[in-house]
Design a protein around this motif. Structure first.
Motif, PDB file in Angstrom:
ATOM      1  N   HIS A 240       7.939   7.462  -7.353  1.00 34.99           N
ATOM      2  CA  HIS A 240       6.695   8.081  -7.835  1.00 34.99           C
ATOM      3  C   HIS A 240       6.016   7.252  -8.929  1.00 34.99           C
ATOM      4  O   HIS A 240       4.871   7.521  -9.291  1.00 34.99           O
ATOM      5  CB  HIS A 240       6.966   9.505  -8.346  1.00 34.99           C
ATOM      6  CG  HIS A 240       7.865   9.577  -9.534  1.00 34.99           C
ATOM      7  ND1 HIS A 240       9.240   9.627  -9.429  1.00 34.99           N
ATOM      8  CD2 HIS A 240       7.595   9.604 -10.866  1.00 34.99           C
ATOM      9  CE1 HIS A 240       9.766   9.691 -10.640  1.00 34.99           C
ATOM     10  NE2 HIS A 240       8.791   9.674 -11.526  1.00 34.99           N
ATOM     11  N   GLN A 241       6.717   6.242  -9.442  1.00 34.34           N
ATOM     12  CA  GLN A 241       6.126   5.381 -10.472  1.00 34.34           C
ATOM     13  C   GLN A 241       5.582   4.071  -9.902  1.00 34.34           C
ATOM     14  O   GLN A 241       4.991   3.287 -10.641  1.00 34.34           O
ATOM     15  CB  GLN A 241       7.168   5.068 -11.544  1.00 34.34           C
ATOM     16  CG  GLN A 241       7.653   6.305 -12.291  1.00 34.34           C
ATOM     17  CD  GLN A 241       8.732   5.976 -13.305  1.00 34.34           C
ATOM     18  OE1 GLN A 241       9.637   5.199 -13.042  1.00 34.34           O
ATOM     19  NE2 GLN A 241       8.612   6.566 -14.480  1.00 34.34           N
ATOM     20  N   LEU A 242       5.798   3.821  -8.615  1.00 31.72           N
ATOM     21  CA  LEU A 242       5.372   2.560  -8.021  1.00 31.72           C
ATOM     22  C   LEU A 242       3.888   2.581  -7.664  1.00 31.72           C
ATOM     23  O   LEU A 242       3.329   3.615  -7.316  1.00 31.72           O
ATOM     24  CB  LEU A 242       6.193   2.258  -6.764  1.00 31.72           C
ATOM     25  CG  LEU A 242       7.680   1.962  -6.974  1.00 31.72           C
ATOM     26  CD1 LEU A 242       8.376   1.782  -5.625  1.00 31.72           C
ATOM     27  CD2 LEU A 242       7.871   0.730  -7.848  1.00 31.72           C
ATOM     28  N   SER A 243       3.289   1.398  -7.738  1.00 36.97           N
ATOM     29  CA  SER A 243       1.883   1.209  -7.369  1.00 36.97           C
ATOM     30  C   SER A 243       1.771  -0.045  -6.504  1.00 36.97           C
ATOM     31  O   SER A 243       2.645  -0.922  -6.565  1.00 36.97           O
ATOM     32  CB  SER A 243       1.008   1.038  -8.623  1.00 36.97           C
ATOM     33  OG  SER A 243       1.090   2.162  -9.458  1.00 36.97           O
ATOM     34  N   PRO A 244       0.698  -0.163  -5.716  1.00 40.20           N
ATOM     35  CA  PRO A 244       0.505  -1.405  -4.965  1.00 40.20           C
ATOM     36  C   PRO A 244       0.531  -2.617  -5.894  1.00 40.20           C
ATOM     37  O   PRO A 244      -0.043  -2.598  -6.993  1.00 40.20           O
ATOM     38  CB  PRO A 244      -0.880  -1.212  -4.333  1.00 40.20           C
ATOM     39  CG  PRO A 244      -0.989   0.271  -4.168  1.00 40.20           C
ATOM     40  CD  PRO A 244      -0.327   0.849  -5.394  1.00 40.20           C
TER      41      PRO A 244
ATOM     42  N   ASP B 100      -0.679   8.597   0.990  1.00 40.10           N
ATOM     43  CA  ASP B 100      -0.293  10.002   0.849  1.00 40.10           C
ATOM     44  C   ASP B 100      -0.578  10.709   2.166  1.00 40.10           C
ATOM     45  O   ASP B 100      -1.727  10.751   2.627  1.00 40.10           O
ATOM     46  CB  ASP B 100      -1.105  10.634  -0.290  1.00 40.10           C
ATOM     47  CG  ASP B 100      -0.662  12.057  -0.620  1.00 40.10           C
ATOM     48  OD1 ASP B 100      -0.048  12.714   0.249  1.00 40.10           O
ATOM     49  OD2 ASP B 100      -0.937  12.513  -1.736  1.00 40.10           O
TER      50      ASP B 100
ATOM     51  N   SER C 187       0.845  -1.198   0.000  1.00 46.95           N
ATOM     52  CA  SER C 187       0.000   0.000   0.000  1.00 46.95           C
ATOM     53  C   SER C 187       0.873   1.237   0.000  1.00 46.95           C
ATOM     54  O   SER C 187       2.033   1.195   0.406  1.00 46.95           O
ATOM     55  CB  SER C 187      -0.943   0.015   1.209  1.00 46.95           C
ATOM     56  OG  SER C 187      -0.208   0.126   2.409  1.00 46.95           O
ATOM     57  N   ILE C 188       0.300   2.340  -0.481  1.00 46.87           N
ATOM     58  CA  ILE C 188       0.963   3.636  -0.508  1.00 46.87           C
ATOM     59  C   ILE C 188      -0.025   4.649   0.068  1.00 46.87           C
ATOM     60  O   ILE C 188      -1.149   4.779  -0.416  1.00 46.87           O
ATOM     61  CB  ILE C 188       1.367   4.054  -1.934  1.00 46.87           C
ATOM     62  CG1 ILE C 188       2.274   2.987  -2.573  1.00 46.87           C
ATOM     63  CG2 ILE C 188       2.058   5.414  -1.927  1.00 46.87           C
ATOM     64  CD1 ILE C 188       2.522   3.207  -4.058  1.00 46.87           C
TER      65      ILE C 188
ATOM     66  N   PHE D 205       5.104   3.920   2.373  1.00 45.06           N
ATOM     67  CA  PHE D 205       5.025   2.698   1.588  1.00 45.06           C
ATOM     68  C   PHE D 205       5.081   1.508   2.543  1.00 45.06           C
ATOM     69  O   PHE D 205       6.025   1.383   3.327  1.00 45.06           O
ATOM     70  CB  PHE D 205       6.196   2.605   0.604  1.00 45.06           C
ATOM     71  CG  PHE D 205       6.080   3.493  -0.594  1.00 45.06           C
ATOM     72  CD1 PHE D 205       5.899   2.950  -1.860  1.00 45.06           C
ATOM     73  CD2 PHE D 205       6.155   4.879  -0.480  1.00 45.06           C
ATOM     74  CE1 PHE D 205       5.795   3.767  -2.978  1.00 45.06           C
ATOM     75  CE2 PHE D 205       6.058   5.700  -1.585  1.00 45.06           C
ATOM     76  CZ  PHE D 205       5.879   5.139  -2.852  1.00 45.06           C
TER      77      PHE D 205
ATOM     78  N   TRP E 161       4.994  10.305   1.789  1.00 44.63           N
ATOM     79  CA  TRP E 161       4.275   9.085   1.445  1.00 44.63           C
ATOM     80  C   TRP E 161       4.796   7.946   2.299  1.00 44.63           C
ATOM     81  O   TRP E 161       6.018   7.822   2.507  1.00 44.63           O
ATOM     82  CB  TRP E 161       4.462   8.734  -0.033  1.00 44.63           C
ATOM     83  CG  TRP E 161       3.815   9.699  -0.964  1.00 44.63           C
ATOM     84  CD1 TRP E 161       2.602   9.570  -1.584  1.00 44.63           C
ATOM     85  CD2 TRP E 161       4.338  10.964  -1.397  1.00 44.63           C
ATOM     86  NE1 TRP E 161       2.350  10.674  -2.364  1.00 44.63           N
ATOM     87  CE2 TRP E 161       3.401  11.546  -2.260  1.00 44.63           C
ATOM     88  CE3 TRP E 161       5.525  11.655  -1.121  1.00 44.63           C
ATOM     89  CZ2 TRP E 161       3.606  12.782  -2.871  1.00 44.63           C
ATOM     90  CZ3 TRP E 161       5.732  12.886  -1.703  1.00 44.63           C
ATOM     91  CH2 TRP E 161       4.772  13.439  -2.580  1.00 44.63           C
TER      92      TRP E 161
ATOM     93  N   ASP F 178       3.391  -3.788  -7.150  1.00 44.27           N
ATOM     94  CA  ASP F 178       4.670  -3.779  -7.870  1.00 44.27           C
ATOM     95  C   ASP F 178       5.740  -4.509  -7.069  1.00 44.27           C
ATOM     96  O   ASP F 178       5.751  -4.494  -5.841  1.00 44.27           O
ATOM     97  CB  ASP F 178       5.130  -2.346  -8.143  1.00 44.27           C
ATOM     98  CG  ASP F 178       4.377  -1.682  -9.282  1.00 44.27           C
ATOM     99  OD1 ASP F 178       3.645  -2.382 -10.004  1.00 44.27           O
ATOM    100  OD2 ASP F 178       4.519  -0.456  -9.436  1.00 44.27           O
TER     101      ASP F 178
END
Length: 198
Positions: A169-173, A112, A109-110, A119, A117, A175
């Motif tokens: 900034h390019q990572l998503s849950p 904000d 999860s990320i 992680f 942020w 990944d």
């Protein structure tokens, strides 16, 4: 040896299979300064430069490296975190990083937090790697501090500068990321488990 302080991005331009090896050609602002046989950390993976041009360079990954990292998920256009080896007169701005990925972790999860942020990450606990509260961890080559540390899980907080100047900034849950655990912790873990250090 590296310190986990990212210098620049490399953008993957071509990926070429060559038997069990894979060649990656990247474009980077560092390309003109690189030399053949130089070690360069790519998302925390130490790879050797084998070809250079003024704007691009090539590195080659063997099957062992591909199996133990997230290289199999790399695609053309991906931005990769780059760090050159620390010079003998350099400062340790991060921590001791070898560029040897221990295992792949997963972004769970990320969050904000209006200025930073958090992680949350997970990894397979059964491989014997551990994190400690306020200890060091390398994620995609970036030196960070763990918290919420537990078996197979930990969190890191990312400030805006790091978020912008690395590929966080390019990572998503979901990944996959490359994890290198703290070298001191790895030695202590092996000693306490009674493993032969040779």
């Amino acid at each position: 040896m590296f310190t986990g302080i990212i210098e620049a991005f490399g953008t993957i331009r071509t990926i070429t299979q060559d038997g069990s090896n894979v060649h990656f050609d990247l474009e980077s602002s560092l390309a003109s300064e690189l030399k053949i046989d130089q070690s360069l950390a790519h998302d925390g993976i130490c790879l050797t430069v084998v070809q250079t041009t003024p704007d691009t360079y090539r590195v080659t990954a063997i099957d062992e490296t591909i199996q133990k990292t997230n290289l199999a998920q790399w695609k053309v256009g991906k931005n990769v975190n780059l760090e050159r080896c620390m010079p003998a007169n350099g400062r340790f701005d991060g921590h001791i990083v070898q560029g040897h990925v221990d295992q792949v972790g997963t972004v769970k999860s990320i969050t904000d937090q209006n200025g930073s942020w958090v992680f949350d990450l997970e990894f397979e606990h059964g491989l014997g790697n551990v994190t400690v509260e306020k200890g060091s961890i390398t994620i995609n080559g970036t030196s960070l501090t763990c918290f919420n540390s537990g078996p197979g899980r930990f969190s890191v907080a990312i400030i805006p500068y790091t978020f912008e100047h690395t590929n966080f900034h390019q990572l998503s849950p979901g990944d996959f990321v490359n994890l290198e655990f703290d070298i001191l912790g790895k030695y202590i873990q092996r000693i306490t488990k009674g493993y032969d250090l040779q």
